[in-house]
Design a protein around this motif. Structure first.
Motif, PDB file in Angstrom:
ATOM      1  N   GLN A  66       0.856  -1.196   0.000  1.00 48.94           N
ATOM      2  CA  GLN A  66       0.000   0.000   0.000  1.00 48.94           C
ATOM      3  C   GLN A  66       0.885   1.236   0.000  1.00 48.94           C
ATOM      4  O   GLN A  66       1.804   1.347   0.821  1.00 48.94           O
ATOM      5  N   VAL A  67       0.610   2.133  -0.936  1.00 47.08           N
ATOM      6  CA  VAL A  67       1.463   3.308  -1.113  1.00 47.08           C
ATOM      7  C   VAL A  67       0.591   4.554  -1.190  1.00 47.08           C
ATOM      8  O   VAL A  67      -0.389   4.595  -1.950  1.00 47.08           O
ATOM      9  N   ASP A  68       0.951   5.577  -0.410  1.00 49.32           N
ATOM     10  CA  ASP A  68       0.326   6.896  -0.529  1.00 49.32           C
ATOM     11  C   ASP A  68       1.040   7.662  -1.637  1.00 49.32           C
ATOM     12  O   ASP A  68       2.272   7.750  -1.656  1.00 49.32           O
ATOM     13  N   ILE A  69       0.267   8.202  -2.552  1.00 50.71           N
ATOM     14  CA  ILE A  69       0.825   8.927  -3.694  1.00 50.71           C
ATOM     15  C   ILE A  69       0.890  10.417  -3.350  1.00 50.71           C
ATOM     16  O   ILE A  69      -0.138  11.043  -3.080  1.00 50.71           O
ATOM     17  N   ARG A  70       2.123  10.971  -3.370  1.00 45.72           N
ATOM     18  CA  ARG A  70       2.331  12.394  -3.093  1.00 45.72           C
ATOM     19  C   ARG A  70       3.164  13.024  -4.204  1.00 45.72           C
ATOM     20  O   ARG A  70       4.015  12.350  -4.793  1.00 45.72           O
ATOM     21  N   PRO A  71       2.952  14.307  -4.486  1.00 47.67           N
ATOM     22  CA  PRO A  71       3.773  14.971  -5.516  1.00 47.67           C
ATOM     23  C   PRO A  71       5.191  15.216  -5.009  1.00 47.67           C
ATOM     24  O   PRO A  71       5.400  15.429  -3.819  1.00 47.67           O
ATOM     25  N   ARG A  72       6.154  15.174  -5.911  1.00 53.41           N
ATOM     26  CA  ARG A  72       7.549  15.457  -5.559  1.00 53.41           C
ATOM     27  C   ARG A  72       8.016  16.794  -6.105  1.00 53.41           C
ATOM     28  O   ARG A  72       9.158  17.195  -5.876  1.00 53.41           O
ATOM     29  N   VAL A  73       7.119  17.457  -6.854  1.00 55.19           N
ATOM     30  CA  VAL A  73       7.374  18.833  -7.292  1.00 55.19           C
ATOM     31  C   VAL A  73       6.103  19.635  -7.089  1.00 55.19           C
ATOM     32  O   VAL A  73       4.997  19.072  -7.029  1.00 55.19           O
ATOM     33  N   ALA A  74       6.257  20.934  -6.962  1.00 54.80           N
ATOM     34  CA  ALA A  74       5.102  21.813  -6.761  1.00 54.80           C
ATOM     35  C   ALA A  74       4.495  22.201  -8.099  1.00 54.80           C
ATOM     36  O   ALA A  74       5.163  22.189  -9.137  1.00 54.80           O
ATOM     37  N   GLY A  75       3.211  22.524  -8.076  1.00 60.46           N
ATOM     38  CA  GLY A  75       2.558  22.976  -9.297  1.00 60.46           C
ATOM     39  C   GLY A  75       1.054  22.827  -9.218  1.00 60.46           C
ATOM     40  O   GLY A  75       0.484  22.632  -8.134  1.00 60.46           O
ATOM     41  N   VAL A  76       0.420  22.904 -10.366  1.00 57.90           N
ATOM     42  CA  VAL A  76      -1.036  22.822 -10.486  1.00 57.90           C
ATOM     43  C   VAL A  76      -1.393  21.495 -11.170  1.00 57.90           C
ATOM     44  O   VAL A  76      -0.814  21.149 -12.206  1.00 57.90           O
ATOM     45  N   ILE A  77      -2.349  20.770 -10.587  1.00 60.34           N
ATOM     46  CA  ILE A  77      -2.814  19.522 -11.191  1.00 60.34           C
ATOM     47  C   ILE A  77      -3.551  19.860 -12.486  1.00 60.34           C
ATOM     48  O   ILE A  77      -4.554  20.577 -12.483  1.00 60.34           O
ATOM     49  N   SER A  78      -3.031  19.318 -13.612  1.00 54.60           N
ATOM     50  CA  SER A  78      -3.651  19.602 -14.909  1.00 54.60           C
ATOM     51  C   SER A  78      -4.482  18.416 -15.413  1.00 54.60           C
ATOM     52  O   SER A  78      -5.399  18.612 -16.216  1.00 54.60           O
ATOM     53  N   GLU A  79      -4.175  17.188 -14.951  1.00 52.79           N
ATOM     54  CA  GLU A  79      -4.929  16.014 -15.389  1.00 52.79           C
ATOM     55  C   GLU A  79      -4.968  14.956 -14.289  1.00 52.79           C
ATOM     56  O   GLU A  79      -4.003  14.814 -13.535  1.00 52.79           O
ATOM     57  N   VAL A 191      -8.684  18.653 -10.669  1.00 50.36           N
ATOM     58  CA  VAL A 191      -7.898  19.415 -11.635  1.00 50.36           C
ATOM     59  C   VAL A 191      -7.928  20.898 -11.243  1.00 50.36           C
ATOM     60  O   VAL A 191      -8.983  21.449 -10.928  1.00 50.36           O
ATOM     61  N   GLY A 192      -6.748  21.534 -11.263  1.00 52.39           N
ATOM     62  CA  GLY A 192      -6.637  22.932 -10.882  1.00 52.39           C
ATOM     63  C   GLY A 192      -6.117  23.140  -9.476  1.00 52.39           C
ATOM     64  O   GLY A 192      -5.780  24.266  -9.105  1.00 52.39           O
ATOM     65  N   ALA A 193      -6.055  22.072  -8.686  1.00 49.99           N
ATOM     66  CA  ALA A 193      -5.560  22.199  -7.316  1.00 49.99           C
ATOM     67  C   ALA A 193      -4.050  22.429  -7.326  1.00 49.99           C
ATOM     68  O   ALA A 193      -3.317  21.871  -8.150  1.00 49.99           O
ATOM     69  N   ILE A 194      -3.603  23.248  -6.392  1.00 50.35           N
ATOM     70  CA  ILE A 194      -2.175  23.525  -6.241  1.00 50.35           C
ATOM     71  C   ILE A 194      -1.606  22.561  -5.217  1.00 50.35           C
ATOM     72  O   ILE A 194      -2.135  22.421  -4.115  1.00 50.35           O
ATOM     73  N   VAL A 195      -0.521  21.912  -5.595  1.00 48.68           N
ATOM     74  CA  VAL A 195       0.126  20.948  -4.711  1.00 48.68           C
ATOM     75  C   VAL A 195       1.567  21.373  -4.497  1.00 48.68           C
ATOM     76  O   VAL A 195       2.137  22.147  -5.268  1.00 48.68           O
ATOM     77  N   THR A 196       2.156  20.841  -3.422  1.00 48.09           N
ATOM     78  CA  THR A 196       3.549  21.158  -3.104  1.00 48.09           C
ATOM     79  C   THR A 196       4.347  19.873  -3.007  1.00 48.09           C
ATOM     80  O   THR A 196       3.798  18.782  -2.817  1.00 48.09           O
ATOM     81  N   ALA A 197       5.649  19.995  -3.123  1.00 50.15           N
ATOM     82  CA  ALA A 197       6.519  18.827  -3.099  1.00 50.15           C
ATOM     83  C   ALA A 197       6.472  18.164  -1.726  1.00 50.15           C
ATOM     84  O   ALA A 197       6.601  18.826  -0.694  1.00 50.15           O
TER      85      ALA A 197
END
Length: 396
Positions: A66-79, A191-197
């Motif tokens: 089981q793995v939690d998926i997290r972003p490793r770079v900051a930005g806006v979710i486009s898809e 889509v459109g949410a801002i995420v951070t690393a």
């Protein structure tokens, strides 16, 4: 004038005797040889056999991976590229982050690399020319300076290449992929949410369900008792431990389990040790977090099987049953060590050859006079009269 009929004395006594005999006949038919009223009961003869020794333990399903998926770079979710609940393979894209900025950084880093390569080529050419002229018009100091310039240009190129590789890595990380094969959960962003690393909140969770783990707990005392039984020879160890699973619905799971790892410690609060089992789960019947029952057959033990319908459990927890002894019902206190199918595994209280009373138990008391009739009991617990051939054989 009223006529009255009065029988003579001998005739009167004869009528009273006949009436008394008429009313007494049914009662005499229910009396035993000693004149006591007897109850007809159905009995079976107990025998000793090798009984599978099964231990039932509570268990809880745990995901194989089981793995939690997290972003490793900051930005806006486009898809968002997956459908929740539909299995994915390792490397399948799940989310895309707007990568325009990272693409520009990559181009800039590549340009720096190209410039560093050109500077290195120039420094190498200068050094080669100075090396040829060292004995004529170029001093040794100038040659050494040219050599140092080459080394510096090489270092500059290495640094530029490292920056370019990091820019490439950040650009690649704008596409978030699944590191394992499994089933993704619903996305926690849109889509459109801002995420951070490396943010604390996961974008989703991917769980591998086939195979699946089941963690069970067993008391350390029970483990020691099993070991003592093996050492004493009362429990014969099986060549391979049989592990079965009962689902929350009471259904028996159709696949067997296997040991993964036993625990090496005992909980100081519960006095239990934890073991991990593994089951195939292709239909995804078992989900992480479910509470299950695990039945582990450790081997066989020599004991008497007593049908559960023939026993009663007292308010103090004692188990008892009736056996037929010399035309009377005798109540026995039983010592049981678990159950097998629809019977108790009894180690004390009855023995092979005893006539267990299986039918006619209503209002039966210890010491009641009884008349026995041989019966049989099937796997569903239904009692029937024994066939005539069995009865005659028993009489012989």
């Amino acid at each position: 004038m009223t006529l009255m009929f009065r029988p003579s004395a001998p005739l009167h006594r004869t009528l009273l005797a006949a009436l008394a005999l008429t009313f007494a006949t049914p009662a005499l038919a229910q009396e035993g040889p000693q004149g006591a009223r007897s109850t007809q009961v159905g009995v079976i003869e107990l025998s000793q056999s090798d009984v599978p020794y099964t231990v039932t333990l509570p268990g809880r399903a745990v995901a194989f991976e089981q793995v939690d998926i997290r972003p490793r770079v900051a930005g806006v979710i486009s898809e968002i590229l997956y459908q929740a609940g539909r299995p994915v393979r390792a490397g399948t894209p799940l989310f895309t982050i707007d990568g325009d900025t990272y693409a520009a950084d990559l181009k800039s880093a590549q340009a720096t690399v190209d410039g560093a390569k050109a500077a290195l080529e120039a420094a190498k050419a200068t050094y080669a020319r100075y090396k040829k002229l060292e004995t004529t018009s170029i001093s040794t100091e100038d040659v050494e300076a040219a050599r140092v310039a080459v080394a510096q240009a090489e270092a500059t190129l290495s640094s530029a290449e490292a920056d370019r590789d990091m820019a490439q890595l950040n650009f690649d990380r704008t596409q978030i992929t699944s590191p394992i094969s499994g089933v993704p959960d619903m996305a926690t962003v849109s889509v459109g949410a801002i995420v951070t690393a490396n943010q604390a909140d996961a974008l989703t969770t991917v769980t591998r369900l086939d195979p699946i783990y089941v963690d069970v707990k067993e008391s350390s005392r029970q483990m020691l008792e099993h070991r003592a039984m093996w050492e004493a020879g009362t429990l014969t160890r099986a060549d391979q431990v049989d592990i079965s699973l009962t689902l929350e619905t009471g259904e028996t799971y159709d696949r067997k389990g296997s040991f993964v790892s036993p625990s090496t410690t005992v909980s100081s609060t519960t006095g239990t040790t934890e073991m991990r089992l593994q089951f195939d789960n292709p239909e995804r019947k078992i989900l992480p977090g479910q509470f299950l029952r695990v039945e582990t057959t450790l081997g066989t033990t020599r004991a008497v099987l007593v049908p559960q319908r023939a026993t009663t459990r007292g308010s103090d927890g004692t188990l008892s049953a009736f056996v037929a002894v010399a035309g009377k019902a005798e109540k026995r206190t039983l010592t049981e060590n678990g159950s097998y199918q629809n019977a108790w595994v009894v180690t004390d209280g009855v023995k092979a050859g005893d006539q267990l009373i299986l039918d006619g138990l209503t209002n039966l008391q210890d010491g009641s006079a009884i008349t026995t009739v041989p019966v049989t009991i099937d796997a569903q617990g239904v009692v029937q009269d024994a066939p005539a051939t069995d009865t005659s054989a028993a009489g012989n």
